[in-house]
Design a protein around this motif. Structure first.
Motif, mmCIF file in Angstrom:
data_model
loop_
_atom_site.group_PDB
_atom_site.id
_atom_site.type_symbol
_atom_site.label_atom_id
_atom_site.label_comp_id
_atom_site.label_asym_id
_atom_site.label_seq_id
_atom_site.Cartn_x
_atom_site.Cartn_y
_atom_site.Cartn_z
ATOM 1 N N ALA A 63 0.850 -1.272 0.118
ATOM 2 C CA ALA A 63 0.010 0.103 -0.069
ATOM 3 C C ALA A 63 0.861 1.181 0.171
ATOM 4 O O ALA A 63 0.543 1.957 -0.589
ATOM 5 N N LEU A 64 1.778 1.322 0.790
ATOM 6 C CA LEU A 64 2.752 2.319 0.823
ATOM 7 C C LEU A 64 3.468 2.521 -0.447
ATOM 8 O O LEU A 64 3.402 3.818 -1.030
ATOM 9 N N ALA A 65 4.133 1.424 -1.120
ATOM 10 C CA ALA A 65 4.481 1.712 -2.541
ATOM 11 C C ALA A 65 3.522 2.079 -3.580
ATOM 12 O O ALA A 65 3.738 3.170 -4.142
ATOM 13 N N VAL A 66 2.400 1.673 -3.428
ATOM 14 C CA VAL A 66 1.257 2.250 -4.462
ATOM 15 C C VAL A 66 1.151 3.662 -4.176
ATOM 16 O O VAL A 66 0.972 4.555 -5.094
ATOM 17 N N VAL A 67 0.869 4.211 -2.994
ATOM 18 C CA VAL A 67 0.420 5.533 -2.625
ATOM 19 C C VAL A 67 1.717 6.646 -3.070
ATOM 20 O O VAL A 67 1.519 7.411 -3.511
ATOM 21 N N LEU A 68 2.992 6.196 -2.628
ATOM 22 C CA LEU A 68 4.041 6.756 -2.955
ATOM 23 C C LEU A 68 4.337 7.016 -4.389
ATOM 24 O O LEU A 68 4.663 8.073 -4.998
#
Length: 168
Positions: A139-144
């Protein structure tokens, strides 16, 4: 925000997304527990299980959406951000950027599926599903990645000195 600082922020967010993509693919994303037997797995484990369960089409969809597209998005954005005056052309770079930007809205689908499964599979001792650290990293990779694409200004693609970042 100045164009140079926008470019720098886009790069920083993109590098952070690439860093978070590593644990997203190495750590388990979900644990299924059924009648006292727990089974955790990474995204790749899920793809393999789907193939072995006789669902190769679904495995291909999960592989494409969860493994291939996040990596390709980061690579495409890196090429767009690093664009030199000769290659790719600003029009091609903008098309690639818009495609990645459009795909970004669908990238959280995996996270929603895990959240939905974790919420629905609450059958007491019979079966449960719980999210694991890999889904948080994903999720962090996608949001970033989405933030990186959002911060970047396509007007920078028309600047003659755009490219290697030497002149932010």
């Amino acid at each position: 925000m100045r164009p140079g600082s926008r470019r720098l922020a886009a790069w920083a967010l993109l590098v952070a997304a690439a860093v978070w993509l590593v644990p997203a693919n190495l750590l388990p994303i979900m644990t299924f527990e059924s009648i006292g037997r727990a089974q955790s797995g990474t995204i790749a484990d899920g793809v393999v299980r789907l193939v072995h369960s006789g669902m190769p089409v679904l495995a291909l969809v999960v592989f494409t959406a969860s493994l291939l597209i996040p990596i390709l998005k980061i690579l495409v954005l890196a090429v767009v951000y690093w664009r030199t005056p000769a290659h790719p052309s600003p029009r091609t770079a903008i098309r690639a950027y818009r495609l990645v930007y459009w795909i970004g809205r669908w990238s959280m689908l995996d996270v929603f599926v895990v959240a939905l499964l974790a919420g629905l599979m609450r059958f007491g001792k019979l079966a449960t599903a719980s999210p694991e650290p890999g889904i948080t990293a994903f999720a962090l990779a996608v949001v970033l990645t989405m933030l990186s694409a959002h911060v970047f200004s396509t007007s920078q693609l028309w600047e003659p000195d755009h490219g290697n970042g030497a002149n932010p």
